[in-house]
Design a protein around this motif. Structure first.
Motif, PDB file in Angstrom:
ATOM      1  N   LYS A 126     143.958  11.658  41.084  1.00  0.00           N
ATOM      2  CA  LYS A 126     143.501  10.538  41.915  1.00  0.00           C
ATOM      3  C   LYS A 126     142.466  11.008  42.940  1.00  0.00           C
ATOM      4  O   LYS A 126     141.408  10.397  43.112  1.00  0.00           O
ATOM      5  CB  LYS A 126     144.709   9.922  42.612  1.00  0.00           C
ATOM      6  N   GLY A 163     139.182  11.935  41.371  1.00  0.00           N
ATOM      7  CA  GLY A 163     138.532  10.825  40.692  1.00  0.00           C
ATOM      8  C   GLY A 163     138.080  11.168  39.279  1.00  0.00           C
ATOM      9  O   GLY A 163     137.068  10.674  38.804  1.00  0.00           O
ATOM     10  N   VAL A 164     138.837  12.006  38.601  1.00  0.00           N
ATOM     11  CA  VAL A 164     138.454  12.440  37.250  1.00  0.00           C
ATOM     12  C   VAL A 164     138.870  11.419  36.193  1.00  0.00           C
ATOM     13  O   VAL A 164     139.760  10.607  36.423  1.00  0.00           O
ATOM     14  CB  VAL A 164     139.059  13.817  36.906  1.00  0.00           C
ATOM     15  N   ASN A 165     138.199  11.486  35.040  1.00  0.00           N
ATOM     16  CA  ASN A 165     138.587  10.614  33.935  1.00  0.00           C
ATOM     17  C   ASN A 165     139.036  11.417  32.710  1.00  0.00           C
ATOM     18  O   ASN A 165     139.300  10.857  31.660  1.00  0.00           O
ATOM     19  CB  ASN A 165     137.463   9.629  33.581  1.00  0.00           C
ATOM     20  N   LEU A 166     139.117  12.736  32.872  1.00  0.00           N
ATOM     21  CA  LEU A 166     139.611  13.583  31.788  1.00  0.00           C
ATOM     22  C   LEU A 166     140.348  14.782  32.378  1.00  0.00           C
ATOM     23  O   LEU A 166     139.849  15.435  33.297  1.00  0.00           O
ATOM     24  CB  LEU A 166     138.453  14.096  30.917  1.00  0.00           C
ATOM     25  N   ASP A 185     144.634   5.463  32.028  1.00  0.00           N
ATOM     26  CA  ASP A 185     143.172   5.325  31.936  1.00  0.00           C
ATOM     27  C   ASP A 185     142.444   6.665  32.064  1.00  0.00           C
ATOM     28  O   ASP A 185     141.223   6.714  32.085  1.00  0.00           O
ATOM     29  CB  ASP A 185     142.659   4.328  32.985  1.00  0.00           C
ATOM     30  N   VAL A 186     143.211   7.748  32.123  1.00  0.00           N
ATOM     31  CA  VAL A 186     142.626   9.089  32.210  1.00  0.00           C
ATOM     32  C   VAL A 186     142.878   9.805  30.886  1.00  0.00           C
ATOM     33  O   VAL A 186     144.008   9.857  30.409  1.00  0.00           O
ATOM     34  CB  VAL A 186     143.262   9.888  33.386  1.00  0.00           C
ATOM     35  N   THR A 243     129.217  11.422  31.474  1.00  0.00           N
ATOM     36  CA  THR A 243     130.099  10.465  32.154  1.00  0.00           C
ATOM     37  C   THR A 243     131.507  11.018  32.393  1.00  0.00           C
ATOM     38  O   THR A 243     132.297  10.388  33.065  1.00  0.00           O
ATOM     39  CB  THR A 243     130.228   9.184  31.303  1.00  0.00           C
ATOM     40  N   GLN A 244     131.800  12.175  31.829  1.00  0.00           N
ATOM     41  CA  GLN A 244     133.140  12.742  32.002  1.00  0.00           C
ATOM     42  C   GLN A 244     133.207  13.603  33.257  1.00  0.00           C
ATOM     43  O   GLN A 244     132.372  14.484  33.461  1.00  0.00           O
ATOM     44  CB  GLN A 244     133.527  13.582  30.778  1.00  0.00           C
ATOM     45  N   SER A 245     134.195  13.309  34.084  1.00  0.00           N
ATOM     46  CA  SER A 245     134.493  14.198  35.212  1.00  0.00           C
ATOM     47  C   SER A 245     135.856  14.805  34.899  1.00  0.00           C
ATOM     48  O   SER A 245     136.804  14.099  34.568  1.00  0.00           O
ATOM     49  CB  SER A 245     134.468  13.459  36.544  1.00  0.00           C
TER      50      SER A 245
END
Length: 166
Positions: free
Chosen positions: A26, A29-32, A57-58, A78-80
């Motif tokens: 959280k 703010g990562v998405n992977l 959603d991660v 787009t991946q963080s």
């Protein structure tokens, strides 16, 4: 030339992904999330337990060290990414295989016989110290020892870590 992947953080935590990991996900703010571990990459039971604490959603990948070092360069802009490993030796193996390592969060390494206490959560054996020194001296890595993104407990243990690695 390949663009550098957007790795927000590399964390060493023997527990790999657990409840505290949610706070990091959280906060960063990562998405992977990549769990880079040779053992867990082929252990469905461990993967199931870890999946339960990562927001749906991660994205979550369980890759061995070698695959992580290779595939990271294919990450989309787009991946963080948040990478979790279980030991300093694993981060060193990633670096040796070309993974971009700059700062490492030394988060949780359990106490065992022969390990020196750095903090309440970090104990280093000779192999750990050697790996961290190599990461610092050969790869220019820096360290932080925050136990969670909301704590400001890192300063004292970071001082201890630097003294031990001298």
């Amino acid at each position: 030339m390949e663009t550098k992947p957007n790795v927000k953080m590399i964390r060493i935590d023997e527990r790999l992904i657990h409840g505290q990991g949610q706070l990091w996900i959280k906060s960063l703010g990562v998405n992977l999330v990549i769990c880079a571990n040779d053992k867990v990459s082929s252990d469905g039971m461990q993967q199931s337990l870890m999946k339960s604490v990562v927001p749906q959603d991660v994205g979550l990948r369980f890759w061995n060290i070698e695959r992580t070092a290779k595939v990271i360069w294919k990450a989309a802009d787009t991946q963080s990414i948040f990478v979790v490993v279980s030991s300093p030796k694993d981060v060193l193996a990633l670096a040796e295989q070309g993974f971009p390592v700059k700062e490492i969060n030394v988060g949780n390494i359990h106490a065992k016989t022969g390990k020196e206490k750095v903090s309440q959560f970090i104990y280093l054996g000779e192999e750990d110290k050697l790996a961290l020194r190599t990461l610092r001296d050969k790869y220019g890595c820096t360290f932080n020892t925050k136990t969670s993104p909301v704590s400001n407990d890192g300063a004292q243990s970071l001082d201890n870590l630097e003294k031990i690695l001298k």
